[in-house]
Scaffold this active site. Structure first.
Site, PDB file in Angstrom:
ATOM      1  N   GLU A   1       0.705  -1.014   0.010  1.00 50.62           N
ATOM      2  CA  GLU A   1      -0.025   0.123   0.014  1.00 50.62           C
ATOM      3  C   GLU A   1       0.835   1.290   0.125  1.00 50.62           C
ATOM      4  OE1 GLU A   1      -2.051  -0.952   3.252  1.00 50.62           O
ATOM      5  OE2 GLU A   1      -0.822   0.262   4.906  1.00 50.62           O
TER       6      GLU A   1
ATOM      7  N   CYS B   1       3.960   8.196   1.019  1.00 49.30           N
ATOM      8  CA  CYS B   1       4.304   7.242   1.949  1.00 49.30           C
ATOM      9  C   CYS B   1       4.477   5.690   1.152  1.00 49.30           C
ATOM     10  CB  CYS B   1       3.489   7.046   3.126  1.00 49.30           C
ATOM     11  SG  CYS B   1       4.093   5.836   4.445  1.00 49.30           S
TER      12      CYS B   1
ATOM     13  N   CYS C   1       6.568  -7.538   7.129  1.00 51.20           N
ATOM     14  CA  CYS C   1       7.560  -7.366   7.434  1.00 51.20           C
ATOM     15  C   CYS C   1       7.960  -8.366   8.335  1.00 51.20           C
ATOM     16  CB  CYS C   1       7.380  -5.985   8.482  1.00 51.20           C
ATOM     17  SG  CYS C   1       9.022  -5.575   9.160  1.00 51.20           S
TER      18      CYS C   1
ATOM     19  N   CYS D   1       7.517  -5.905  15.785  1.00 51.40           N
ATOM     20  CA  CYS D   1       7.076  -5.024  16.613  1.00 51.40           C
ATOM     21  C   CYS D   1       5.644  -5.056  17.391  1.00 51.40           C
ATOM     22  CB  CYS D   1       7.145  -3.593  16.237  1.00 51.40           C
ATOM     23  SG  CYS D   1       9.060  -3.359  15.448  1.00 51.40           S
TER      24      CYS D   1
ATOM     25  N   CYS E   1       2.715  -2.954  16.229  1.00 52.72           N
ATOM     26  CA  CYS E   1       2.622  -2.602  14.622  1.00 52.72           C
ATOM     27  C   CYS E   1       1.620  -3.880  13.780  1.00 52.72           C
ATOM     28  CB  CYS E   1       3.926  -2.586  13.697  1.00 52.72           C
ATOM     29  SG  CYS E   1       3.816  -2.354  12.057  1.00 52.72           S
TER      30      CYS E   1
ATOM     31  N   LEU F   1      11.881   5.046  17.373  1.00 57.07           N
ATOM     32  CA  LEU F   1      12.469   4.908  18.936  1.00 57.07           C
ATOM     33  C   LEU F   1      11.529   4.119  19.673  1.00 57.07           C
ATOM     34  CD1 LEU F   1      15.203   5.260  20.166  1.00 57.07           C
ATOM     35  CD2 LEU F   1      14.339   7.598  20.561  1.00 57.07           C
TER      36      LEU F   1
ATOM     37  N   CYS G   1      -0.327   2.326   8.774  1.00 57.67           N
ATOM     38  CA  CYS G   1       0.589   1.162   8.483  1.00 57.67           C
ATOM     39  C   CYS G   1      -0.055  -0.010   8.416  1.00 57.67           C
ATOM     40  CB  CYS G   1       1.800   1.181   9.382  1.00 57.67           C
ATOM     41  SG  CYS G   1       3.230   0.206   9.109  1.00 57.67           S
TER      42      CYS G   1
HETATM   43  N1  SAH Z   1       9.718  -0.426   9.374  1.00 60.89           N
HETATM   44  C1  SAH Z   1      10.030   1.017   9.522  1.00 60.89           C
HETATM   45  C2  SAH Z   1       9.165   1.740   8.562  1.00 60.89           C
HETATM   46  C3  SAH Z   1       7.939   1.417   8.498  1.00 60.89           C
HETATM   47  S1  SAH Z   1       6.815   1.608   9.860  1.00 60.89           S
HETATM   48  C4  SAH Z   1      10.242   1.595  10.842  1.00 60.89           C
HETATM   49  O1  SAH Z   1       9.587   0.603  11.754  1.00 60.89           O
HETATM   50  O2  SAH Z   1      10.427   2.597  11.063  1.00 60.89           O
HETATM   51  C5  SAH Z   1       6.609   3.127   9.916  1.00 60.89           C
HETATM   52  C6  SAH Z   1       6.073   3.934  11.386  1.00 60.89           C
HETATM   53  O3  SAH Z   1       4.783   3.538  11.632  1.00 60.89           O
HETATM   54  C7  SAH Z   1       7.124   3.615  12.342  1.00 60.89           C
HETATM   55  O4  SAH Z   1       7.547   4.438  13.051  1.00 60.89           O
HETATM   56  C8  SAH Z   1       6.082   2.657  13.018  1.00 60.89           C
HETATM   57  O5  SAH Z   1       6.490   2.434  14.443  1.00 60.89           O
HETATM   58  C9  SAH Z   1       4.803   3.167  13.102  1.00 60.89           C
HETATM   59  N2  SAH Z   1       3.744   2.334  13.380  1.00 60.89           N
HETATM   60  C10 SAH Z   1       3.563   1.239  13.311  1.00 60.89           C
HETATM   61  N3  SAH Z   1       2.144   0.751  13.769  1.00 60.89           N
HETATM   62  C11 SAH Z   1       1.791   1.881  14.265  1.00 60.89           C
HETATM   63  C12 SAH Z   1       0.626   1.981  15.176  1.00 60.89           C
HETATM   64  N4  SAH Z   1      -0.320   1.092  15.223  1.00 60.89           N
HETATM   65  N5  SAH Z   1       0.187   3.252  15.313  1.00 60.89           N
HETATM   66  C13 SAH Z   1       1.035   4.185  15.098  1.00 60.89           C
HETATM   67  N6  SAH Z   1       2.071   4.167  14.298  1.00 60.89           N
HETATM   68  C14 SAH Z   1       2.615   2.746  14.049  1.00 60.89           C
HETATM   69 FE1  SF4 Z   2       8.215  -3.614  10.720  1.00 61.00          FE
HETATM   70 FE2  SF4 Z   2       6.051  -2.443  11.737  1.00 61.00          FE
HETATM   71 FE3  SF4 Z   2       8.301  -2.652  13.299  1.00 61.00          FE
HETATM   72 FE4  SF4 Z   2       8.447  -1.106  11.224  1.00 61.00          FE
HETATM   73  S1  SF4 Z   2       7.165  -1.141  12.920  1.00 61.00           S
HETATM   74  S2  SF4 Z   2       9.894  -2.538  11.649  1.00 61.00           S
HETATM   75  S3  SF4 Z   2       6.995  -2.108   9.730  1.00 61.00           S
HETATM   76  S4  SF4 Z   2       6.998  -4.440  12.316  1.00 61.00           S
END
Ligand code: SAH
Ligand code: SF4
Length: 404
Positions: A120, A133, A140, A144, A147, A251, A370
């Site tokens: 997407e 974006c 992935c 995390c 996420c 972070l 995301c």
């Molecule tokens: N993998 C990379 C880039 C993609 S994620 C990374 O982790 O930085 C892009 C951003 O979306 C990251 O800062 C991630 O932590 C944030 N993100 C993921 N899930 C989210 C959620 N449920 N609510 C808000 N931000 C989220």
């Molecule tokens: Fe992967 Fe989501 Fe973690 Fe970014 S925030 S590294 S997309 S699992």
């Protein structure tokens, strides 16, 4: 801790650079895609056809300045050469499965690639400019906890062409061809913050960034491109040396104890190493600060003490914060911090001299966070499938349930 606890599945490796056997996104007739070849690869392909070196520049401008989708439209190239090119090449775009525009003008595309995989892309407008974006992987490999993309098992790397193709679909949608002057663009910025960890798909991402920033094509200045990483430390050094786009780091915690739990990658590259990589990132200065993304998770990382610890952690790094209200998804373990808490957190960082605006939630009505549109469309399909099966309609499932 072993890598297997960090990585869910192995990602298809990138073909080795110069690997002649690896055709770039071939179509059914085995013709290579022109989109996604680096400038050097394009020049090499055309030279192999007996073309002079200026030809690559002409083709490049048609592809990326004019946005042409048909080789026959390259009107300054002879009919014979075009015919030879058509035997070998095609020009692709990802197929748009869905395009949704939010009440706040955020636009989102669910794109389908040649193998049926989907990723997407979101456009987030802001006054007279806006950011596209882009995703770098389908799903992935990281997990995390906050996420939704991290829960999606099916993973493959996107190719350079598939990454650049997302921006080109956005340009098609807004009709921004030929490439407008930098001041007159709606699609003025790119953020590599969609699905996937870009630094785990390094080669394709770097090639895509080079294509995006080529002044004779899409012409996005590197200052208008920001890549977000969860903290793949060795690759942060490589990125700084190879392309030098703006860096954003997810972070999300001020201590290793918390970060280990919510971002397992922290066990491999803990905060000390991550902070050093940020200090060493080339070009980081007050004019060009690193962005620290910080999701506000109720009761997990949002106390006054967390804010103060965060300020200590980043001391000496030219940086700003971006506080992100947690976007809840069905089945997630967390809640978003209360608004008053987020404001207090932001104030403490400001008292320590750090800019810490709260990111406005955008496109909520079209699930613009995301990974959410893709998941939603998979859920819809699964529901339809179950309904059909319950009704005794035993139709083909085209392998889609494998992606649930
Ligand atoms: N993998 C990379 C880039 C993609 S994620 C990374 O982790 O930085 C892009 C951003 O979306 C990251 O800062 C991630 O932590 C944030 N993100 C993921 N899930 C989210 C959620 N449920 N609510 C808000 N931000 C989220
Ligand atoms: Fe992967 Fe989501 Fe973690 Fe970014 S925030 S590294 S997309 S699992």
């Amino acid at each position: 801790m072993t890598d297997t606890t960090i990585m869910k599945t192995a990602v298809t490796p990138d073909p080795a650079p110069g690997d002649a056997a690896a055709l770039n996104n071939p179509d059914a007739e085995g013709r290579e895609d022109l989109i996604g070849l680096s400038r050097e690869q394009l020049a090499g392909r055309l030279a192999a056809m007996g073309e002079k070196s200026f030809r690559a520049g002409q083709v490049w401008a048609w592809l990326y300045n004019r946005g042409i989708r048909d080789i026959d439209g390259m009107s300054n190239i002879s009919k014979e050469t075009r015919a030879k090119m058509k035997e070998r090449f095609h020009i692709s775009r990802p197929q748009v499965s869905r395009e949704l525009t939010s009440a706040d003008s955020t636009r989102k595309w669910l794109l389908k690639y040649r193998d049926g995989q989907e990723a997407e892309t979101v456009y987030i407008p802001d006054d007279d400019r806006g950011a596209v974006c882009v995703s770098t992987q389908v799903g992935c490999t990281l997990t995390c906890r906050f996420c939704h993309t991290g829960t999606q098992m099916l993973v493959r790397n996107l190719s350079a062409g598939e990454i650049v193709g997302q921006f080109m679909v956005a340009r098609d949608s807004y009709g921004e061809w030929p490439t407008p002057n930098e001041t007159g663009r709606l699609l003025s910025n790119v953020v590599v913050m969609g699905m996937g960890e870009p630094l785990f798909n390094y080669d394709a991402t770097v090639t895509a960034l080079r294509i995006l920033s080529d002044p004779e094509g899409l012409a996005l200045s590197k200052r208008r491109i920001t890549l977000s990483t969860s903290g793949v430390v060795p690759r942060m050094y490589d990125l700084g040396n190879d392309v030098g786009v703006n860096l954003a780091v997810s972070l999300h915690a001020a201590t290793d104890d918390v970060r280990d739990v919510i971002m397992p990658i922290n066990k491999k590259w803990p905060l000390k190493e991550l902070m050093q990589a940020c200090r060493d990132y080339p070009g980081a200065s007050n004019a060009r600060r690193i962005t620290f993304e910080y999701i506000m998770l109720k009761g997990i990382n949002d106390s006054d003490a967390d804010a103060r610890q965060l300020a200590r952690l980043v001391r000496g790094i030219p940086c700003k914060f971006n506080l992100i209200p947690f976007n809840k998804w069905p089945g997630s373990d967390f809640e978003c911090s209360d608004w008053a808490r987020i404001e207090r957190f932001s104030d403490i960082l400001a008292e320590h001299g750090y800019s810490a605006p709260v990111r406005k939630p955008r496109g909520r009505d079209i699930l613009a966070a995301c990974g959410q549109l893709k998941s939603e469309s998979q859920r819809e399909r699964l529901t339809q499938l179950k309904a059909r099966r319950a009704a005794g309609i035993d139709d083909e499932d085209h392998g889609e349930t494998a992606a649930q």
